[in-house]
Structure formats: structure tokens, C-alpha cells
Design a protein around this motif. Structure first.
Motif, PDB file in Angstrom:
ATOM      1  N   UNK A   9       0.842  -1.199   0.000  1.00 11.92           N
ATOM      2  CA  UNK A   9       0.000   0.000   0.000  1.00 11.92           C
ATOM      3  C   UNK A   9       0.876   1.247   0.000  1.00 11.92           C
ATOM      4  N   UNK A  10       0.512   2.188  -0.850  1.00  7.36           N
ATOM      5  CA  UNK A  10       1.213   3.465  -0.929  1.00  7.36           C
ATOM      6  C   UNK A  10       0.229   4.592  -0.615  1.00  7.36           C
ATOM      7  N   UNK A  11       0.624   5.504   0.240  1.00 11.01           N
ATOM      8  CA  UNK A  11      -0.165   6.697   0.509  1.00 11.01           C
ATOM      9  C   UNK A  11       0.373   7.864  -0.289  1.00 11.01           C
ATOM     10  N   UNK A  12      -0.503   8.752  -0.730  1.00 14.06           N
ATOM     11  CA  UNK A  12      -0.083   9.870  -1.582  1.00 14.06           C
ATOM     12  C   UNK A  12      -0.872  11.133  -1.226  1.00 14.06           C
ATOM     13  N   UNK A  19      -2.490  16.024  -9.576  1.00 11.96           N
ATOM     14  CA  UNK A  19      -2.527  14.603  -9.919  1.00 11.96           C
ATOM     15  C   UNK A  19      -1.245  14.191 -10.641  1.00 11.96           C
ATOM     16  N   UNK A  20      -0.731  15.059 -11.513  1.00 12.94           N
ATOM     17  CA  UNK A  20       0.517  14.777 -12.218  1.00 12.94           C
ATOM     18  C   UNK A  20       1.669  14.629 -11.230  1.00 12.94           C
ATOM     19  N   UNK A  21       1.752  15.538 -10.264  1.00 11.55           N
ATOM     20  CA  UNK A  21       2.818  15.468  -9.265  1.00 11.55           C
ATOM     21  C   UNK A  21       2.701  14.188  -8.435  1.00 11.55           C
ATOM     22  N   UNK A  22       1.471  13.781  -8.110  1.00 11.08           N
ATOM     23  CA  UNK A  22       1.282  12.546  -7.344  1.00 11.08           C
ATOM     24  C   UNK A  22       1.701  11.320  -8.153  1.00 11.08           C
ATOM     25  N   UNK A  23       1.357  11.317  -9.434  1.00 12.88           N
ATOM     26  CA  UNK A  23       1.782  10.195 -10.281  1.00 12.88           C
ATOM     27  C   UNK A  23       3.302  10.143 -10.382  1.00 12.88           C
ATOM     28  N   UNK A  24       3.943  11.290 -10.462  1.00 13.53           N
ATOM     29  CA  UNK A  24       5.404  11.333 -10.494  1.00 13.53           C
ATOM     30  C   UNK A  24       6.001  10.812  -9.191  1.00 13.53           C
ATOM     31  N   UNK A  47       1.100  -2.093  -5.153  1.00 19.95           N
ATOM     32  CA  UNK A  47      -0.098  -2.833  -5.559  1.00 19.95           C
ATOM     33  C   UNK A  47      -1.369  -2.003  -5.483  1.00 19.95           C
ATOM     34  N   UNK A  48      -1.395  -1.036  -4.558  1.00 26.36           N
ATOM     35  CA  UNK A  48      -2.623  -0.264  -4.342  1.00 26.36           C
ATOM     36  C   UNK A  48      -2.243   1.100  -3.799  1.00 26.36           C
ATOM     37  N   UNK A  49      -2.899   2.142  -4.331  1.00 26.65           N
ATOM     38  CA  UNK A  49      -2.560   3.519  -3.984  1.00 26.65           C
ATOM     39  C   UNK A  49      -3.725   4.200  -3.287  1.00 26.65           C
ATOM     40  N   UNK A  50      -3.448   4.813  -2.160  1.00 22.10           N
ATOM     41  CA  UNK A  50      -4.432   5.622  -1.429  1.00 22.10           C
ATOM     42  C   UNK A  50      -4.085   7.084  -1.629  1.00 22.10           C
ATOM     43  N   UNK A  51      -5.017   7.840  -2.210  1.00 25.20           N
ATOM     44  CA  UNK A  51      -4.787   9.246  -2.527  1.00 25.20           C
ATOM     45  C   UNK A  51      -5.721  10.116  -1.706  1.00 25.20           C
ATOM     46  N   UNK A  85      -7.455   9.250 -10.605  1.00 25.43           N
ATOM     47  CA  UNK A  85      -7.388   8.933 -12.030  1.00 25.43           C
ATOM     48  C   UNK A  85      -5.973   9.136 -12.560  1.00 25.43           C
ATOM     49  N   UNK A  86      -5.680   8.409 -13.627  1.00 24.04           N
ATOM     50  CA  UNK A  86      -4.404   8.569 -14.307  1.00 24.04           C
ATOM     51  C   UNK A  86      -3.279   7.725 -13.775  1.00 24.04           C
ATOM     52  N   UNK A  87      -3.511   7.008 -12.688  1.00 24.29           N
ATOM     53  CA  UNK A  87      -2.474   6.145 -12.125  1.00 24.29           C
ATOM     54  C   UNK A  87      -2.465   4.805 -12.868  1.00 24.29           C
ATOM     55  N   UNK A  88      -1.301   4.160 -12.895  1.00 26.23           N
ATOM     56  CA  UNK A  88      -1.206   2.879 -13.595  1.00 26.23           C
ATOM     57  C   UNK A  88      -1.389   1.686 -12.667  1.00 26.23           C
ATOM     58  N   UNK A  89      -1.841   1.958 -11.454  1.00 24.07           N
ATOM     59  CA  UNK A  89      -2.140   0.912 -10.477  1.00 24.07           C
ATOM     60  C   UNK A  89      -3.534   1.149  -9.903  1.00 24.07           C
TER      61      UNK A  89
END
Length: 216
Positions: free
Chosen positions: A18-21, A94-99, A109-113, A119-123
């Protein structure tokens, strides 16, 4: 308040990473929007962890040092003022978060924003409204993003001292708006955020006249 079990209960499967953003700096008139992504060790929650906005600068700095030392992985990234002007602040955030997620260097495996848009994430992942007060990993990311951006503001102040970025961190305070009116925008100002220069011209002109009268 933080739900110590939130991240674990959000996992799509038992061993999922799990990733937090989260981001910092959506509202300022100048500088980049900064995002951070963070993966905390299973069961690890630093003492005093909370939404960065609820913490003092001293507490944020202390937690930043602890989080970045103990995190499985973390990354801070940004979207520039020019990108903000080009694609708008939401898309730039959102762009900065994806970066930031891409810069972790480990599989996620899973992203918490934090927020209400994912949107726009590859996971796979999800948006969590008020996530920086609920999810430990999002709260950790919020601290990394805030401290990183505040340090950038110190550098911005050195480069452009007439705007006093060290004090207001680029936010649209009365003094900051007046400085922009008096000196004009500098290269790091977000042009799309400066409509007040025309809208409030009469008020700014009066405030500037009052300021100069006090100085003389």
C-alpha cells in the motif's frame, strides 16, 4: 483521527503493498505543487503522526526525519508553475502525485490518494476524502510533501526576497498580493492565479499608496 487499521483493511489482498499519496501547495500564488508518496512498514505508525496541517513546523520536521528514515520507500515530486498554468492546478496535483508514485523505485499494488479524485495512475487505488486524517500512509505523505515544499519556499525567499516567501509560503495573503502588485510577478508566480491584479486594482493601489506613505 487516524485509523491505525485503515491501510491494512484497504489492501486488495493480504500481502499487497500500500502506498499513501498527498500533495501540498494547491492554493499558493507561486511555486510548484509538491506531492509525496510513502510506503510505511507493516504496523508502523510514528508517534504523533497526523495530517500535516494540524502539526507545528517543529513537529512536522521531527516526523519528516523519522518517516523518511523508516519508510519502506518514499518520494517527493512536483509540478511546476508553468505546468499548473497549462493544465490547471487539479491536473497538476494529480501529475505530481503520479510522479511521486513512479519515483518510489519499488512495486506498488494499491494507492491511497487524499481527496475525492483518483485517475491517471497505472495501479489500482482509491481516493480517500480527508485521507490525511485517516490513513497513516497518506498522513506520512502529507508531512513529506509539506516539509519539502516549505523548504523550497525558503529557497524561493532567497531568490526573490521582496515577496517574503519565507513568511507566507506563497499563499495569497494581503502582503503577498500587494508585493506582486508593487513588483510585478516573478518567474515562479502562477500566472493563472493572478487575476486579482486586475480585479482588485483600486484596492491594491490604495494599499500601496498607504504603504509608501508610511515608509516616507
Amino acid at each position: 483521527m487516524l485509523d491505525l487499521d485503515f491501510d491494512r483493511s484497504s489492501k486488495p489482498f493480504a500481502n499487497a503493498v500500500i502506498c499513501g499519496c498527498d500533495e501540498a501547495g494547491r492554493g499558493p500564488l507561486a511555486g510548484p505543487v509538491v506531492a509525496a508518496a510513502c510506503i510505511l512498514p507493516e504496523g508502523y505508525v510514528p508517534e504523533g503522526l497526523d495530517d500535516s496541517k494540524k502539526l507545528t513546523e517543529k513537529k512536522r520536521e521531527k516526523l519528516y526525519a523519522e518517516i523518511t528514515k523508516n519508510a519502506v520507500a518514499w518520494c517527493a515530486a512536483e509540478a511546476s508553475p508553468a505546468e499548473i498554468d497549462e493544465i490547471n492546478i487539479l491536473e497538476a496535483s494529480l501529475l505530481a502525485m503520479r510522479r511521486a508514485v513512479a519515483g518510489l523505485g519499488v512495486p506498488v499494488d494499491f494507492i491511497l490518494v487524499d481527496g475525492n479524485i483518483y485517475r491517471g495512475f497505472d495501479k489500482p487505488g482509491k481516493a480517500v476524502i480527508g485521507g490525511d486524517s485517516i490513513s497513516p500512509s497518506i498522513a506520512a505523505a502529507s508531512i513529506i510533501a509539506k516539509v519539502t515544499r516549505d523548504r523550497m519556499c525558503a529557497d524561493m525567499h532567497e531568490a526573490y526576497p521582496e515577496y517574503n516567501f519565507a513568511k507566507h509560503k506563497g499563499y495569497p495573503t494581503k502582503d503577498h498580493k500587494l508585493a506582486v502588485y508593487e513588483h510585478g510577478p516573478c518567474p515562479i508566480h502562477r500566472r493563472s492565479f493572478l487575476s486579482f491584479l486586475e480585479r482588485d486594482r483600486d484596492k491594491l493601489e490604495a494599499a500601496l499608496a498607504e504603504k509608501r506613505a508610511k515608509e516616507n
